[in-house]
Design a protein around this motif. Structure first.
Motif, PDB file in Angstrom:
ATOM      1  N   GLU A   1      25.355  13.878   4.595  1.00  0.00           N
ATOM      2  CA  GLU A   1      25.990  13.648   5.902  1.00  0.00           C
ATOM      3  C   GLU A   1      25.057  14.053   7.032  1.00  0.00           C
ATOM      4  N   LEU A   2      24.372  15.162   6.858  1.00  0.00           N
ATOM      5  CA  LEU A   2      23.424  15.619   7.869  1.00  0.00           C
ATOM      6  C   LEU A   2      22.315  14.587   8.071  1.00  0.00           C
ATOM      7  N   MET A   3      21.765  14.073   6.986  1.00  0.00           N
ATOM      8  CA  MET A   3      20.678  13.103   7.066  1.00  0.00           C
ATOM      9  C   MET A   3      21.137  11.806   7.730  1.00  0.00           C
ATOM     10  N   ILE A   4      22.315  11.285   7.314  1.00  0.00           N
ATOM     11  CA  ILE A   4      22.833  10.024   7.875  1.00  0.00           C
ATOM     12  C   ILE A   4      23.131  10.192   9.359  1.00  0.00           C
ATOM     13  N   THR A   5      23.716  11.333   9.720  1.00  0.00           N
ATOM     14  CA  THR A   5      24.059  11.572  11.128  1.00  0.00           C
ATOM     15  C   THR A   5      22.813  11.618  11.995  1.00  0.00           C
ATOM     16  N   LYS A   6      21.765  12.232  11.506  1.00  0.00           N
ATOM     17  CA  LYS A   6      20.504  12.270  12.267  1.00  0.00           C
ATOM     18  C   LYS A   6      19.968  10.861  12.490  1.00  0.00           C
ATOM     19  N   LYS A   7      20.051  10.028  11.470  1.00  0.00           N
ATOM     20  CA  LYS A   7      19.551   8.654  11.600  1.00  0.00           C
ATOM     21  C   LYS A   7      20.377   7.866  12.613  1.00  0.00           C
ATOM     22  N   LEU A   8      21.688   8.041  12.590  1.00  0.00           N
ATOM     23  CA  LEU A   8      22.550   7.346  13.548  1.00  0.00           C
ATOM     24  C   LEU A   8      22.254   7.784  14.981  1.00  0.00           C
ATOM     25  N   LYS A   9      21.954   9.059  15.131  1.00  0.00           N
ATOM     26  CA  LYS A   9      21.682   9.594  16.469  1.00  0.00           C
ATOM     27  C   LYS A   9      20.358   9.072  17.027  1.00  0.00           C
ATOM     28  N   GLU A  10      19.395   8.856  16.159  1.00  0.00           N
ATOM     29  CA  GLU A  10      18.078   8.387  16.597  1.00  0.00           C
ATOM     30  C   GLU A  10      18.130   6.964  17.152  1.00  0.00           C
ATOM     31  N   LYS A  11      19.053   6.151  16.666  1.00  0.00           N
ATOM     32  CA  LYS A  11      19.082   4.731  17.037  1.00  0.00           C
ATOM     33  C   LYS A  11      19.496   4.523  18.491  1.00  0.00           C
ATOM     34  N   ASP A  12      20.588   5.176  18.911  1.00  0.00           N
ATOM     35  CA  ASP A  12      21.074   5.002  20.290  1.00  0.00           C
ATOM     36  C   ASP A  12      21.940   6.212  20.614  1.00  0.00           C
ATOM     37  N   ILE A  13      21.392   7.152  21.380  1.00  0.00           N
ATOM     38  CA  ILE A  13      22.065   8.420  21.639  1.00  0.00           C
ATOM     39  C   ILE A  13      23.398   8.227  22.362  1.00  0.00           C
ATOM     40  N   HIS A  14      23.474   7.245  23.276  1.00  0.00           N
ATOM     41  CA  HIS A  14      24.708   7.041  24.046  1.00  0.00           C
ATOM     42  C   HIS A  14      25.822   6.482  23.154  1.00  0.00           C
ATOM     43  N   LYS A  15      25.493   5.510  22.325  1.00  0.00           N
ATOM     44  CA  LYS A  15      26.498   4.982  21.404  1.00  0.00           C
ATOM     45  C   LYS A  15      26.882   6.028  20.359  1.00  0.00           C
ATOM     46  N   PHE A  16      25.901   6.788  19.928  1.00  0.00           N
ATOM     47  CA  PHE A  16      26.192   7.846  18.958  1.00  0.00           C
ATOM     48  C   PHE A  16      27.252   8.800  19.510  1.00  0.00           C
ATOM     49  N   GLU A  17      27.085   9.225  20.744  1.00  0.00           N
ATOM     50  CA  GLU A  17      28.034  10.164  21.357  1.00  0.00           C
ATOM     51  C   GLU A  17      29.427   9.565  21.474  1.00  0.00           C
ATOM     52  N   SER A  18      29.498   8.241  21.632  1.00  0.00           N
ATOM     53  CA  SER A  18      30.798   7.573  21.734  1.00  0.00           C
ATOM     54  C   SER A  18      31.457   7.372  20.373  1.00  0.00           C
ATOM     55  N   PHE A  19      30.646   7.128  19.344  1.00  0.00           N
ATOM     56  CA  PHE A  19      31.163   6.682  18.052  1.00  0.00           C
ATOM     57  C   PHE A  19      31.328   7.792  17.000  1.00  0.00           C
ATOM     58  N   PHE A  20      30.518   8.865  17.113  1.00  0.00           N
ATOM     59  CA  PHE A  20      30.444   9.821  16.012  1.00  0.00           C
ATOM     60  C   PHE A  20      30.545  11.268  16.505  1.00  0.00           C
ATOM     61  N   GLN A  21      30.606  12.180  15.561  1.00  0.00           N
ATOM     62  CA  GLN A  21      30.719  13.607  15.847  1.00  0.00           C
ATOM     63  C   GLN A  21      29.365  14.271  15.577  1.00  0.00           C
TER      64      GLN A  21
END
Length: 550
Positions: free
Chosen positions: A328-348
């Motif tokens: 989960e830590l690894m996947i979350t880091k990858k999601l955050k790298e792609k688009d920080i603004h969308k990440f903040e809207s979509f994930f924890q």
């Protein structure tokens, strides 16, 4: 006639004496605890001895010792002992008189938890390591109601915490006695154990030279001093500094020496998942700053209450799930790298992870979804599009893993323990089955229906990039249609996957046959090849919301 323990498992007894008579009597055995002080006595130094002597001398100064006096002096003694032991003990002490944290009914006198965590009473029950009960001198340590009280508390905790063993003690101003409750192997019943009674002091005349003893006056005879029983106190103080294996606390997979946890106050239990238990945290440093400010201005206290930063901790149920937490830590880091603004809207966001992968700390508390509006469903499609473009498949999308922020503005997808990343040119990947079954696609359920469930091998399934989308469509229909929701909930209550799958196949076959809008959405998902197709899905979703699903 003696009743069995198992037939009375769920009874909350009206009296501790009855509990002893029906449950403990005939199941209480003796055990030796003297061995705990048989070695490593360096810890029993002059400082510790002086604290014990001060405690006993304080009691000796009282004409009569009431339970409140015993509680106050014992609290001071334990605070001094644990402070002196510092790194030698794993425990911290809680005075829980009047807290009623046990079954929201009972208030043990003395509660010990691991020292690196700070909890409110609401979830204290989950963290208890061992217990103590204090009694007046006129209450015999052999009274069945006293023994029944402590053992009933210990058994409740043993059941709630699902651990194998738990210790406790009874103490009055003269004696101490140790107890433990242990789960019987391969059984829901318990055995109860007690040590012998240990004197905590000798009450005797102050020792004088032999040639002066005959000169002791009547007034001097009335002046007695407490001479502590060193062997007893060696046992008790060693009880406070035993290792983790001794206490057998296995409820939460936490390290008592992990000081990262000591930065937070654990305030509420939020829920249990397949692999974890989740609690609400308050940032202790931020909380203390607010309290200092509020002490000077009562009005600010009300205004600053909402300023305390809330976090969430997810603790793995055992080390076997550490790989899911690290994933989960690894996947979350990858999601955050792609688009920080969308990440903040979509994930924890994960703000801390333990090196061993046994817990994660998240940035903000989320709230459960009671319903799913069209706008929220469209936001959910946007989240899956983000995963699709990131070549990530979640695999465990279910209602419990869909949350919203406190404002209700953003839908959040959580729990990426079973997620995986596809290679850039791949559309699917074969993996051992994990994650949701109930909310998965018809194709997945059909595949599972053909599996021999009595085999020892772990079946694999080829997960493709549309897997999450089909789960989302299932959840949308579940959330907006009461009939489907009722049927799906009843299927969830079935005990085995083998029973669930044919019922689920029948349910979704009926929905597909009766609702053309649902079928149309499925066809669009099956033909989906690029991210621009997601807009078509959102357009068709509006039609689904405009038609009542049969």
């Amino acid at each position: 006639m003696q009743r069995t323990q198992s037939s009375l498992t769920d009874i909350l007894w009206s009296s501790h004496k009855d509990f002893y008579g029906y449950v403990v009597d005939g199941n209480l055995y003796n055990f030796e605890i003297d061995w705990v002080s048989s070695n490593d006595n360096d810890y029993f130094n002059d400082r510790i001895k002086n604290y014990i002597k001060d405690y006993l001398n304080e009691l000796s100064s009282l004409k009569r010792v009431y339970e409140t006096d015993l509680q106050k002096n014992f609290n001071d003694l334990i605070a001094n002992l644990l402070n002196a032991y510092d790194d030698s003990t794993l425990l911290q002490y809680k005075n829980t008189v009047g807290s009623s944290y046990l079954e929201s009914k009972y208030s043990p006198d003395c509660t010990f938890i691991f020292k690196n965590i700070d909890v409110s009473n609401e979830c204290l029950q989950d963290f208890v390591v061992c217990l103590g009960e204090l009694k007046c001198p006129d209450q015999s340590m052999t009274e069945t109601k006293c023994i029944g009280q402590l053992l009933q508390y210990l058994r409740i905790l043993l059941r709630k915490q699902a651990r194998p063993k738990i210790y406790g003690f009874l103490l009055n101003s003269k004696d101490i006695k140790f107890y433990y409750v242990e789960r019987r192997q391969n059984s829901s019943d318990y055995n109860y154990y007690q040590s012998k009674s240990f004197q905590i002091y000798d009450s005797s005349f102050e020792k004088l030279p032999i040639n002066n003893r005959q000169k002791i006056t009547t007034n001097e005879k009335s002046k007695k001093k407490f001479h502590y029983c060193e062997d007893t106190w060696k046992i008790f103080t060693k009880f406070l500094i035993m290792n983790m294996n001794f206490y057998r606390y296995e409820t939460l997979n936490i390290d008592p020496c992990d000081n990262q946890l000591n930065k937070y106050l654990i305030t509420n239990r939020l829920g249990y998942g397949l692999t974890s238990k989740v609690y609400l945290l308050n940032d202790k440093e931020n909380n203390n700053e607010n309290q200092q400010t509020n002490n000077n201005n009562k009005r600010k206290q009300e205004n600053n209450t909402n300023d305390i930063k809330s976090r969430v901790i997810k603790i793995s149920k055992n080390n076997g799930y550490s790989s899911e937490f690290l994933n989960e830590l690894m996947i979350t880091k990858k999601l955050k790298e792609k688009d920080i603004h969308k990440f903040e809207s979509f994930f924890q966001e994960i703000i801390y992870s333990s090196p061993t992968g046994n817990y994660l700390i998240f940035n903000n508390e989320l709230q459960k979804l009671a319903s799913l509006s069209l706008t929220q469903s469209e936001n959910l499609i946007d989240i899956i599009e983000y995963l699709y473009d990131s070549n990530i498949i979640h695999r465990d999308i279910r209602p419990n893993n869909l949350m919203s922020d406190k404002s209700g503005q953003y839908i959040k997808l959580i729990d990426f323990g079973f997620a995986f990343t596809l290679d850039i040119n791949d559309k699917s990947k074969e993996l051992p089955i994990a994650g949701t079954i109930t909310y998965a696609s018809y194709e997945f359920l059909n595949f599972c229906s053909k599996i021999e469930h009595n085999t020892f091998w772990s079946p694999s399934y080829r997960y493709d990039k549309t897997f999450d989308l089909k789960c989302v469509l299932t959840i949308i229909i579940y959330m907006i249609n009461e009939n489907v929701q009722a049927k799906l909930n009843s299927i969830e209550e079935l005990l085995s996957t083998k029973e669930k799958i044919p019922r689920l196949l029948e349910l979704w076959e009926n929905v597909k046959n009766k609702n053309t809008k649902y079928s149309k959405l499925l066809n669009t998902i099956n033909k989906l090849t690029k991210s621009s197709d997601f807009q078509t899905l959102k357009d068709q979703l509006k039609e689904l919301y405009n038609k009542k699903i049969q």
